[in-house]
Design an enzyme around this catalytic site. Structure first.
Site, PDB file in Angstrom:
ATOM      1  N   GLY A 188     -18.601 -23.897  -4.802  1.00  0.00           N
ATOM      2  CA  GLY A 188     -18.969 -25.316  -4.712  1.00  0.00           C
ATOM      3  C   GLY A 188     -18.218 -26.159  -5.722  1.00  0.00           C
ATOM      4  O   GLY A 188     -18.798 -27.027  -6.373  1.00  0.00           O
ATOM      5  N   ALA A 189     -16.913 -25.911  -5.835  1.00  0.00           N
ATOM      6  CA  ALA A 189     -16.152 -26.523  -6.941  1.00  0.00           C
ATOM      7  C   ALA A 189     -15.260 -27.678  -6.500  1.00  0.00           C
ATOM      8  O   ALA A 189     -14.327 -28.049  -7.196  1.00  0.00           O
ATOM      9  CB  ALA A 189     -15.328 -25.450  -7.652  1.00  0.00           C
ATOM     10  N   TYR A 191     -36.420 -26.133  -3.932  1.00  0.00           N
ATOM     11  CA  TYR A 191     -35.356 -26.081  -4.942  1.00  0.00           C
ATOM     12  C   TYR A 191     -35.810 -25.318  -6.188  1.00  0.00           C
ATOM     13  O   TYR A 191     -35.094 -24.456  -6.710  1.00  0.00           O
ATOM     14  CB  TYR A 191     -34.959 -27.517  -5.299  1.00  0.00           C
ATOM     15  CG  TYR A 191     -33.795 -27.666  -6.247  1.00  0.00           C
ATOM     16  CD1 TYR A 191     -32.485 -27.495  -5.800  1.00  0.00           C
ATOM     17  CD2 TYR A 191     -33.995 -28.020  -7.579  1.00  0.00           C
ATOM     18  CE1 TYR A 191     -31.416 -27.668  -6.660  1.00  0.00           C
ATOM     19  CE2 TYR A 191     -32.931 -28.186  -8.446  1.00  0.00           C
ATOM     20  CZ  TYR A 191     -31.643 -28.019  -7.979  1.00  0.00           C
ATOM     21  OH  TYR A 191     -30.588 -28.182  -8.840  1.00  0.00           O
TER      22      TYR A 191
END
Ligand code: NAP
Length: 247
Positions: A9-10, A155
């Protein structure tokens, strides 16, 4: 030989900042993006910024919630760079709502990316690091996973689970020279939090001892320490980086 860091997720936010920070520290960088669109919309620019710092950097595409895709990603990164010395499990999503109104789909989506996605990456990279007899893993959790947060049952469950996995991996892989720690950010200014109401941000700000919201660099610097040689005797820990929002 330069070490290689794989960051999920960069293409934006905290992950992009971690990629550039580790590049500045001399790591070759493998950037995992969710899709080809993310490569074009952010990933390739992050890779270019890393290369400007004198290291090798390349984008790869894998949805972390897909077990096989993570296996293919790890194979491709290993083939390209020769080793995977640091893994940063950063990819994450939110789908907030109060518990009594939360749909099953909202719950499952967040668990699939944040919790199962972290397992998928640990499972494949863990095998590589065991064979290498060394490595550094940092999982991005959240203060919501340590203290809970109203409106985020999905979450906070996923991020608490990440802490459980962190401690388990630290115990299982410690004898192979692999450390595994979690960083639990407080409130950080990124595309994930940009969408929140200004009133909500003002309320959060009142709870932060240091009097400012977090920046991606605050988290990236903690990760850089944990993947460095200076942190070689630290494993199974949760480092809360929240400006004193929670203690
Ligand atoms: P962000 O800006 O939304 O970045 C998250 C990244 O993860 C995006 O690039 C996203 O790609 C990617 N991603 C999402 N689902 C994915 C998947 N299935 N496979 C691969 N990549 C995927 O969020 P951020 O604020 O930088 O957050 C980074 C991490 O820090 C997350 O784990 C988050 O939970 C955690 N965190 C953030 C804060 C905060 O205040 N910002 C606080 C505590 C913890 P797309 O753009 O395609 O969705």
């Amino acid at each position: 030989m330069a070490k290689t860091a794989l960051i999920t997720g960069a293409s934006q936010g905290i992950g992009a900042c971690i990629a550039k920070t580790l590049a500045a520290d001399g790591f070759n960088i493998a950037i995992d993006c969710y899709s080809e669109r993310e490569v074009e919309n952010g990933g390739e620019a992050v890779a270019a910024a890393c290369r400007e710092l004198g290291v090798e950097a390349e984008c790869f595409v894998a949805d972390v919630s897909n077990f096989e895709a993570c296996g293919e990603l790890v194979k491709a990164v290993k083939a390209r760079f020769g080793s995977i010395d640091a893994l940063v499990n950063n990819a994450g999503i939110t789908k907030d709502g109060l518990m009594v109104r939360m749909s099953e789909a909202q719950f499952d989506a967040v668990i699939n990316v944040n919790l199962k996605g972290t397992f998928n990456m640990l499972r494949h990279v863990g095998a590589v690091m065991m064979r290498q007899r060394g490595g550094r893993i940092v999982n991005i959790s959240s203060v919501a996973g340590v203290y809970g947060n109203a409106g985020q049952i999905n979450y906070s469950a996923s991020k608490a689970g990440v802490i459980g996995m962190t401690k388990t991996v630290a115990k299982e892989l410690g004898s192979r020279g692999v450390t595994c720690n979690a960083v639990a950010p407080g409130f950080v200014r990124t595309p994930m939090t940009d969408v929140l109401e200004e009133d909500y941000k003002a309320e959060i700000l009142k709870q932060i001892s240091l009097g400012r919201l977090g920046e991606p660099e605050d988290i990236a610097n903690a990760v850089a320490f944990l993947v460095s040689d200076k942190a070689s005797y630290i494993t199974g820990q949760v480092l809360v980086v929240s400006g004193g929002m929670v203690m």
